[in-house]
Design a protein around this motif. Structure first.
Motif, PDB file in Angstrom:
ATOM      1  N   SER A  70     -25.968  30.187  78.383  1.00 35.10           N
ATOM      2  CA  SER A  70     -26.876  29.064  78.667  1.00 35.10           C
ATOM      3  C   SER A  70     -26.849  28.152  77.405  1.00 35.10           C
ATOM      4  O   SER A  70     -27.607  27.170  77.409  1.00 35.10           O
ATOM      5  CB  SER A  70     -28.452  29.516  78.759  1.00 35.10           C
ATOM      6  OG  SER A  70     -28.441  30.268  80.044  1.00 35.10           O
ATOM      7  N   HIS A  71     -25.815  28.214  76.536  1.00 36.28           N
ATOM      8  CA  HIS A  71     -25.467  27.347  75.381  1.00 36.28           C
ATOM      9  C   HIS A  71     -24.421  27.586  74.538  1.00 36.28           C
ATOM     10  O   HIS A  71     -24.247  28.561  74.004  1.00 36.28           O
ATOM     11  CB  HIS A  71     -26.739  27.377  74.561  1.00 36.28           C
ATOM     12  CG  HIS A  71     -26.730  26.163  73.262  1.00 36.28           C
ATOM     13  ND1 HIS A  71     -27.609  25.408  72.921  1.00 36.28           N
ATOM     14  CD2 HIS A  71     -25.763  26.420  72.228  1.00 36.28           C
ATOM     15  CE1 HIS A  71     -27.288  24.628  71.951  1.00 36.28           C
ATOM     16  NE2 HIS A  71     -26.175  25.171  71.432  1.00 36.28           N
ATOM     17  N   LEU A  72     -23.435  26.698  74.920  1.00 35.97           N
ATOM     18  CA  LEU A  72     -22.011  26.830  74.034  1.00 35.97           C
ATOM     19  C   LEU A  72     -21.370  25.495  73.977  1.00 35.97           C
ATOM     20  O   LEU A  72     -21.522  24.667  74.557  1.00 35.97           O
ATOM     21  CB  LEU A  72     -21.276  27.912  74.426  1.00 35.97           C
ATOM     22  CG  LEU A  72     -20.392  27.737  75.664  1.00 35.97           C
ATOM     23  CD1 LEU A  72     -19.395  28.940  75.739  1.00 35.97           C
ATOM     24  CD2 LEU A  72     -21.184  27.774  76.869  1.00 35.97           C
ATOM     25  N   HIS A  73     -20.341  25.418  73.060  1.00 35.46           N
ATOM     26  CA  HIS A  73     -19.735  24.210  72.678  1.00 35.46           C
ATOM     27  C   HIS A  73     -18.464  24.320  72.880  1.00 35.46           C
ATOM     28  O   HIS A  73     -17.624  25.018  71.984  1.00 35.46           O
ATOM     29  CB  HIS A  73     -19.897  23.747  71.209  1.00 35.46           C
ATOM     30  CG  HIS A  73     -21.388  23.533  70.785  1.00 35.46           C
ATOM     31  ND1 HIS A  73     -22.017  22.491  70.612  1.00 35.46           N
ATOM     32  CD2 HIS A  73     -22.289  24.611  70.538  1.00 35.46           C
ATOM     33  CE1 HIS A  73     -23.288  22.597  70.114  1.00 35.46           C
ATOM     34  NE2 HIS A  73     -23.534  23.909  70.009  1.00 35.46           N
ATOM     35  N   TYR A  74     -17.802  23.609  73.929  1.00 39.46           N
ATOM     36  CA  TYR A  74     -16.425  23.906  74.060  1.00 39.46           C
ATOM     37  C   TYR A  74     -15.221  23.391  73.072  1.00 39.46           C
ATOM     38  O   TYR A  74     -14.419  24.138  72.534  1.00 39.46           O
ATOM     39  CB  TYR A  74     -15.879  23.274  75.409  1.00 39.46           C
ATOM     40  CG  TYR A  74     -15.157  21.959  75.659  1.00 39.46           C
ATOM     41  CD1 TYR A  74     -13.610  22.123  75.398  1.00 39.46           C
ATOM     42  CD2 TYR A  74     -15.777  20.835  76.208  1.00 39.46           C
ATOM     43  CE1 TYR A  74     -13.035  20.835  75.708  1.00 39.46           C
ATOM     44  CE2 TYR A  74     -15.181  19.729  76.147  1.00 39.46           C
ATOM     45  CZ  TYR A  74     -13.598  19.686  75.873  1.00 39.46           C
ATOM     46  OH  TYR A  74     -13.058  18.647  76.182  1.00 39.46           O
ATOM     47  N   THR A 225     -30.147  20.397  74.109  1.00 44.70           N
ATOM     48  CA  THR A 225     -30.076  19.995  72.673  1.00 44.70           C
ATOM     49  C   THR A 225     -30.397  21.393  71.721  1.00 44.70           C
ATOM     50  O   THR A 225     -30.394  22.559  72.253  1.00 44.70           O
ATOM     51  CB  THR A 225     -31.005  18.812  72.479  1.00 44.70           C
ATOM     52  OG1 THR A 225     -30.671  18.459  70.972  1.00 44.70           O
ATOM     53  CG2 THR A 225     -32.485  19.245  72.795  1.00 44.70           C
ATOM     54  N   HIS A 226     -30.675  20.873  70.506  1.00 48.31           N
ATOM     55  CA  HIS A 226     -30.862  22.157  69.615  1.00 48.31           C
ATOM     56  C   HIS A 226     -32.331  21.867  69.210  1.00 48.31           C
ATOM     57  O   HIS A 226     -32.577  20.787  68.962  1.00 48.31           O
ATOM     58  CB  HIS A 226     -29.944  22.116  68.340  1.00 48.31           C
ATOM     59  CG  HIS A 226     -28.672  22.253  68.744  1.00 48.31           C
ATOM     60  ND1 HIS A 226     -27.688  21.360  69.093  1.00 48.31           N
ATOM     61  CD2 HIS A 226     -27.691  23.660  68.800  1.00 48.31           C
ATOM     62  CE1 HIS A 226     -26.463  21.700  69.409  1.00 48.31           C
ATOM     63  NE2 HIS A 226     -26.610  23.189  69.315  1.00 48.31           N
ATOM     64  N   LEU A 227     -33.067  23.083  68.761  1.00 48.35           N
ATOM     65  CA  LEU A 227     -34.272  22.930  68.340  1.00 48.35           C
ATOM     66  C   LEU A 227     -34.570  23.989  67.323  1.00 48.35           C
ATOM     67  O   LEU A 227     -34.694  25.098  67.746  1.00 48.35           O
ATOM     68  CB  LEU A 227     -35.131  22.907  69.519  1.00 48.35           C
ATOM     69  CG  LEU A 227     -36.800  23.227  69.234  1.00 48.35           C
ATOM     70  CD1 LEU A 227     -37.202  21.879  68.572  1.00 48.35           C
ATOM     71  CD2 LEU A 227     -37.646  23.219  70.633  1.00 48.35           C
ATOM     72  N   GLY A 264     -31.665  25.175  72.493  1.00 41.80           N
ATOM     73  CA  GLY A 264     -30.903  26.292  71.811  1.00 41.80           C
ATOM     74  C   GLY A 264     -31.368  26.526  70.434  1.00 41.80           C
ATOM     75  O   GLY A 264     -32.282  25.617  69.867  1.00 41.80           O
ATOM     76  N   HIS A 265     -31.838  27.847  70.294  1.00 40.69           N
ATOM     77  CA  HIS A 265     -32.311  28.496  69.351  1.00 40.69           C
ATOM     78  C   HIS A 265     -33.745  28.578  69.011  1.00 40.69           C
ATOM     79  O   HIS A 265     -34.047  29.735  69.198  1.00 40.69           O
ATOM     80  CB  HIS A 265     -31.752  27.947  67.904  1.00 40.69           C
ATOM     81  CG  HIS A 265     -30.400  27.712  67.967  1.00 40.69           C
ATOM     82  ND1 HIS A 265     -29.411  28.809  67.395  1.00 40.69           N
ATOM     83  CD2 HIS A 265     -29.423  26.502  67.981  1.00 40.69           C
ATOM     84  CE1 HIS A 265     -28.167  28.352  67.718  1.00 40.69           C
ATOM     85  NE2 HIS A 265     -28.205  26.879  67.973  1.00 40.69           N
ATOM     86  N   CYS A 266     -34.388  27.744  68.625  1.00 44.46           N
ATOM     87  CA  CYS A 266     -36.223  28.096  68.841  1.00 44.46           C
ATOM     88  C   CYS A 266     -36.411  29.234  67.779  1.00 44.46           C
ATOM     89  O   CYS A 266     -37.243  30.212  68.244  1.00 44.46           O
ATOM     90  CB  CYS A 266     -36.652  28.085  70.046  1.00 44.46           C
ATOM     91  SG  CYS A 266     -36.415  26.921  71.103  1.00 44.46           S
ATOM     92  N   THR A 315     -24.188  32.384  73.770  1.00 44.32           N
ATOM     93  CA  THR A 315     -23.342  32.706  72.940  1.00 44.32           C
ATOM     94  C   THR A 315     -23.231  31.766  71.614  1.00 44.32           C
ATOM     95  O   THR A 315     -23.123  31.922  70.400  1.00 44.32           O
ATOM     96  CB  THR A 315     -21.646  32.724  73.085  1.00 44.32           C
ATOM     97  OG1 THR A 315     -21.222  31.519  73.747  1.00 44.32           O
ATOM     98  CG2 THR A 315     -21.420  33.798  74.508  1.00 44.32           C
ATOM     99  N   ASP A 316     -23.424  30.269  72.075  1.00 44.83           N
ATOM    100  CA  ASP A 316     -23.419  29.123  70.867  1.00 44.83           C
ATOM    101  C   ASP A 316     -22.273  29.281  70.286  1.00 44.83           C
ATOM    102  O   ASP A 316     -22.011  28.858  69.237  1.00 44.83           O
ATOM    103  CB  ASP A 316     -24.400  29.159  69.973  1.00 44.83           C
ATOM    104  CG  ASP A 316     -24.662  27.867  69.221  1.00 44.83           C
ATOM    105  OD1 ASP A 316     -24.353  26.752  69.806  1.00 44.83           O
ATOM    106  OD2 ASP A 316     -25.087  27.998  68.086  1.00 44.83           O
ATOM    107  N   VAL A 317     -20.971  29.510  70.958  1.00 39.43           N
ATOM    108  CA  VAL A 317     -19.764  29.510  70.397  1.00 39.43           C
ATOM    109  C   VAL A 317     -19.513  28.065  70.031  1.00 39.43           C
ATOM    110  O   VAL A 317     -19.913  27.095  70.705  1.00 39.43           O
ATOM    111  CB  VAL A 317     -18.495  29.533  71.456  1.00 39.43           C
ATOM    112  CG1 VAL A 317     -17.166  29.120  71.172  1.00 39.43           C
ATOM    113  CG2 VAL A 317     -18.411  31.150  71.704  1.00 39.43           C
TER     114      VAL A 317
HETATM  115 ZN    ZN Z   1     -25.434  24.709  69.762  1.00 34.38          ZN
END
Ligand code: ZN
Ligand code: GUN
Length: 435
Positions: A70-74, A225-227, A264-266, A315-317
């Motif tokens: 549910s959240h990663l960066h290609y 987004t990130h939080l 993402g994160h929280c 994963t947040d790769v």
């Molecule tokens: Zn991220």
């Protein structure tokens, strides 16, 4: 028509009762035709009902729904495992220089292809993916996913301050380019679009306002987004947005806290922020390997549950250290142990399948193996090496098998990945189902 034979596990209902609601079928049968799941049940019964279906025999293996990250960066496929920093210096030193290279379309295409390959090798059939600021790099990603008919949610990153000049758009171009990408990709095939401000510090108020307008215009589009990932980041946001009551409120003021918004994160939310997440139907993407890697902090899953905020695993790769959702649950488990509130295997499995699909309002197509849904599933062969053959008994419970693979790192356990009824990855070395 194909009939798959193996043990089967999935969550068929919209549920939060992890103990009772999982459906486990020992020696099950899954019938697939035309990209859809036609039927699920005991193998013997499926064989009788569909006598002409071609058999794919994976006895001793497990059929699971395709996994959802549910959240990663290609672009960060290229910078994964870069040493030493916490969030803000890590962005400066590794992430931004990497993302600058994506102004070159052929580079973006090359990385997009490796990225999609990593997903399917790890059994991930849906991702919520950040691209870079360059709209062509986002096209490259959707194009690569479309070749596999993958159910992908992705967006062009928007940022107009606190990053290198080469990575900046502006309020107008961020809105215009995002709108063009929505028109081109959202609900085209199995693609969906996410409006993607990188995070509050890299957008001006003017850019937030322009993306907020877009969010109001396109109610069924996602927002990602990130939080509240890192303490220094939170203090920085407070100084950049003196009129906001807190970090979440920055997004809230611009209509970006709602259903289909995935934060993402929280890691460091206040109780008021948890309540607001709950009231608006927003989702948390819990990124355990990233939080450990960047030293960001320990996510509190128990408080998310207390406030009934949906939590999807991610994963947040490439701050995250693995593409494997199994390993990601393994890391989530360790964090939850430090919090003295262990996340059980079934909850971990839920957070990467049905739970994520429900949070993203897509469970009528993905996240489970119900008849009528899209045929996104994986074949897992748990006893693929000496160690796992010894540790995981032939008739191990689903829960024990899943947990052991998650802790031991299970990439090689993924034997096949099927997307829309087509096999798009096969690990030919893993043929030890009966071992
Ligand atoms: Zn991220
Ligand atoms: N916050 C803003 N951008 C990023 C990113 O690329 N990775 C992580 N982990 N946090 C971020």
């Amino acid at each position: 028509m194909l009939l798959f034979r193996a043990n089967i596990a999935h969550f068929p209902h919209a549920t939060v009762n992890f103990g009772d609601d999982i459906q486990v079928i020992q020696d099950g049968g899954l019938v697939v035709e035309g990209g859809k799941i036609v039927a699920i049940g005991d193998y013997a019964q499926m064989r009788r009902t569909y006598p002409d279906a071609e058999l794919n025999d994976h006895s001793g293996c497990w059929i699971l729904p395709g996994l959802i990250d549910s959240h990663l960066h290609y672009p960060q496929t290229q910078s994964i495992a870069s040493y030493g920093d916490q969030l803000l210096s890590w962005l400066e030193n590794y992430t931004f220089p990497t993302e600058m290279q994506f102004s070159d379309l052929s580079h973006a295409q090359k990385v997009a292809s490796v990225f999609i390959q990593q997903l399917v090798k790890n059994g991930t059939t849906t991702g919520l993916v950040f691209s870079t600021v360059h709209k062509e790099a986002c096209d490259a990603l959707f194009t690569a996913a479309s070749q596999l008919d993958m159910a992908l949610i992705a967006g062009k990153v928007c940022m107009d301050r606190n990053c290198p000049e080469e990575l900046r758009d502006c309020p107008t171009s961020a809105q215009k380019d995002s709108a063009a990408l929505i028109d081109r990709w959202h609900n085209q095939g199995r693609n969906r679009y996410a409006i993607t401000p990188r995070f509050a510090p890299t957008s001006t108020e003017a850019q937030m306002a322009s993306l907020g307008e877009l969010a109001q215009q396109y109610q069924d589009v996602y927002i990602q987004t990130h939080l509240s990932e890192n303490v220094d980041e939170i203090n920085w946001v407070k100084s950049l947005y003196p009129n906001a009551t807190g970090y979440l409120d920055v997004y809230d003021q611009y209509h970006m806290v709602r259903e289909r918004a995935v934060f993402g994160h929280c890691v460091h939310l206040t109780n008021d922020e948890w309540q607001r997440m709950a009231d608006t139907g927003a989702t948390v993407a819990f990124c355990p390997s990233s939080n450990l890697f960047l030293g960001s902090g320990l996510f509190d899953n128990a408080i998310a549950k207390q406030y009934k905020v949906p939590v999807a695993l991610a994963t947040d790769v490439g701050a995250g250290t693995s593409f494997s959702m199994f390993s990601t649950y393994g890391e989530a488990y360790k964090i939850s142990q430090l919090n003295k509130q262990p996340i059980c295997p079934l909850e971990g499995f839920y957070m990467m399948t049905q739970g994520a699909a429900i949070a993203h309002q897509w469970d009528d197509h993905i996240g489970n193996l119900n008849s009528g849904t899209d045929a996104d599933f994986i074949i897992v062969s748990p006893r693929y090496c000496e160690l796992t053959s010894l540790r995981i008994e032939e008739h191990a419970s689903f829960s024990d098998m899943f947990f052991a693979l998650s802790i031991l790192g299970a990439q090689r356990a993924v034997k096949q990945t099927w997307i829309s009824g087509r096999c798009c990855y096969e690990n030919k070395e893993n043929n030890h189902a009966m071992a």
